[in-house]
Design an enzyme around this catalytic site. Structure first.
Site, PDB file in Angstrom:
ATOM      1  N   LYS A  45       0.712  -1.507   0.032  1.00  0.00           N
ATOM      2  CA  LYS A  45       0.038  -0.108   0.456  1.00  0.00           C
ATOM      3  C   LYS A  45       0.804   0.951   0.161  1.00  0.00           C
ATOM      4  O   LYS A  45       0.320   2.287  -0.572  1.00  0.00           O
ATOM      5  CB  LYS A  45      -0.888  -0.092   0.922  1.00  0.00           C
ATOM      6  N   ASP A  85      -8.641   0.386   6.326  1.00  0.00           N
ATOM      7  CA  ASP A  85      -8.901  -0.936   7.160  1.00  0.00           C
ATOM      8  C   ASP A  85      -7.197  -1.526   7.449  1.00  0.00           C
ATOM      9  O   ASP A  85      -7.453  -2.513   8.051  1.00  0.00           O
ATOM     10  CB  ASP A  85      -9.572  -1.568   6.177  1.00  0.00           C
TER      11      ASP A  85
END
Length: 381
Positions: free
Chosen positions: A69, A114
Site C-alpha cells: 500500500k 482498513d
C-alpha cells in the site's frame, strides 16, 4: 452473505482499460529503502492448483512495511502536496526536497483505512514531518491500530465500517487537512487516481522480473479487490496481453465489485463487512477504479474466510508469509479452480499484498512454525 460464486464478466472490454504509467517510479526510488520486492516460485501452490507454475509477488516487506500500500499512498501524498504547493514534479522531484518545503507548514494528512493504506499515509507524514489523522472502522483489531499509532499518527475509531470511516475523512478535509484516500466519491477523484498510478511501480517490477527470470508469462492473474485501486493497476498492466486471463477475488461478505458487475454499474452492498480479510472489507467500489476493473477482468470469484485461511497455510508451505488479505488471490483460484478451467499449461501469478499484519490471527490460522517467521519479519520492521 451469499455462497462463494464465480461471475463471468459481461462488461469485459480490455481495449477500454487505461494504460500503465511509469511516472511514479522515479519518486519511489527516492524513498528510503526502496528495492523491488521478490517474485518467488510456489511449487506447493502449483501442485494444488494443477498448473505448470505459480509465481508469487511477495509484498510483505515493501519499503520496510508489511504491505504494498505504501506505493500508492506515497505517490498520492506526493501529488496532493505538490498541488497544494502549486509545484511540479520537476520542481520538487524527491522526498527530501518535498520534506524541506512542507516542514513547519502546519499541514496534516488524513485518511480512512482498513489498516495498510492508513499506516502507509501515516509513514509518509512521519517522513515529511507532518501530523496525520487516520480514521478506522470500529471492528479493526488492536494490533493494526497500534501499528498506525507507532508511525506517529492520531487514530480515530469510527462507529461503523470502512464506508463510514471514508465519510468521516471527507468531512475533515480543509485547507490544512489534506485527505489522501484510495477510494473516490463525487467531487473527489484525483488522489485515488494517483493511488492507482502509484501501484504501477509494483506492476512494472513484476513484468521486468518475468522477463529477467526467463519464465513463461502468466496466463492467469488473480487480484484481490477492496475498493478496486489495486485491481485497476493490475488490469492496466495486463491490458495488452491477449493470452492473460484476469480473475478478481472478493470475500463473500464484501462482494461489492462482483455485485456491481452483476448489476452493470457501481453498487453499494449492505454492511457491515466483517470478513477476516480486513483490507477487502469494502461496501462500495471506487468510482475511479470501476472503469478499469469492469473492463479488464474476465471473471470475478468470491471466497469465505475458511477458504482464504487454506490459502494462507499453502503460502506458508512455500515459505511465504501472507496475511488474510494477502492470500485472497490464491484463495480464489483454489476455491474455483475447476470452474476456472485451470490446466497444467497455465502459468499463474498471484500477488501477496500483505504479510502478517495481525500476528495473533496469523498464529491461530497457520501455526507456530510459520508464525515464528512472521514474528521475525515484524521485528525487522
Amino acid at each position: 452473505m451469499r455462497d462463494p460464486r464465480l461471475v463471468a464478466n459481461s462488461l469485459h472490454a480490455p481495449t477500454q482499460v487505461n494504460r500503465l504509467t511509469t511516472a511514479p517510479e522515479r519518486f519511489h526510488r527516492t524513498l528510503p529503502g526502496y528495492a523491488p520486492t521478490p517474485l518467488v516460485d510456489a511449487p506447493h501452490a502449483a501442485a494444488r492448483l494443477g498448473v505448470g507454475t505459480v509465481r508469487v509477488k511477495d509484498e510483505s516487506g515493501r519499503l520496510g512495511m508489511p504491505s504494498f500500500k505504501v506505493l500508492g499512498a506515497s505517490w498520492a501524498t506526493y501529488r496532493v502536496l505538490l498541488r497544494h504547493l502549486g509545484a511540479t514534479v520537476d520542481e520538487i522531484p524527491t522526498l527530501d526536497a518535498l520534506a524541506q518545503r512542507v516542514q513547519g507548514s502546519g499541514l496534516r494528512l488524513c485518511a480512512a483505512t482498513d489498516g495498510n493504506h492508513g499506516r502507509a499515509v501515516a509513514r509518509m507524514a512521519q517522513l515529511l514531518g507532518l501530523d496525520a489523522a487516520i480514521l478506522v472502522p470500529a471492528d479493526m483489531v488492536p494490533e493494526r491500530i497500534s501499528a498506525i499509532e507507532a508511525e506517529g499518527a492520531t487514530v480515530e475509531i469510527v462507529d461503523g465500517g470502512y464506508d463510514d470511516a471514508i465519510m468521516r475523512s471527507a468531512a475533515m478535509a480543509s485547507d490544512t487537512t489534506l485527505v489522501v484516500s484510495d477510494t473516490s466519491w463525487e467531487g473527489y477523484v484525483d488522489p485515488p487516481s494517483w493511488v492507482v498510478d502509484g501501484y504501477s511501480t509494483m506492476i512494472a517490477e513484476i513484468l521486468d522480473q518475468y522477463r529477467t527470470q526467463g519464465v513463461p508469462a502468466p496466463t492467469v492473474v488473480a487480484a484481490q479487490i477492496g475498493v478496486g485501486a489495486f485491481a485497476a493497476a493490475v488490469a492496466r498492466g495486463f491490458a495488452d496481453s491477449d493470452s492473460t486471463r484476469l480473475v478478481g477475488v472478493e470475500p463473500t461478505q464484501a462482494d461489492c465489485m462482483t455485485t456491481s458487475i452483476e448489476t452493470g454499474s457501481v453498487t453499494t452492498i449492505p454492511g457491515p463487512q466483517l470478513s477476516i480479510m480486513a483490507g477487502l472489507n469494502c461496501g462500495t467500489p471506487s468510482l475511479i477504479a470501476w472503469p478499469d476493473v469492469s473492463s479488464g477482468y474476465d471473471s470475478f470469484v468470491t471466497i469465505t474466510d475458511d477458504q482464504v485461511a487454506d490459502a494462507m497455510r499453502l503460502m506458508a508451505d512455500d515459505g511465504i508469509v501472507s496475511g488474510e488479505s494477502g492470500a485472497a488471490g490464491l484463495g480464489g483460484l483454489l476455491a474455483h479452480r475447476n470452474a476456472l478451467g485451470l490446466t497444467p499449461s497455465d502459468s499463474v501469478l498471484v500477488i501477496s499484498t500483505e504479510g502478517a499484519t495481525d500476528l495473533a490471527s496469523y498464529r491461530a490460522i497457520v501455526g507456530s512454525t510459520a508464525a515464528s517467521e512472521a514474528d521475525a519479519k515484524e521485528m525487522v520492521r
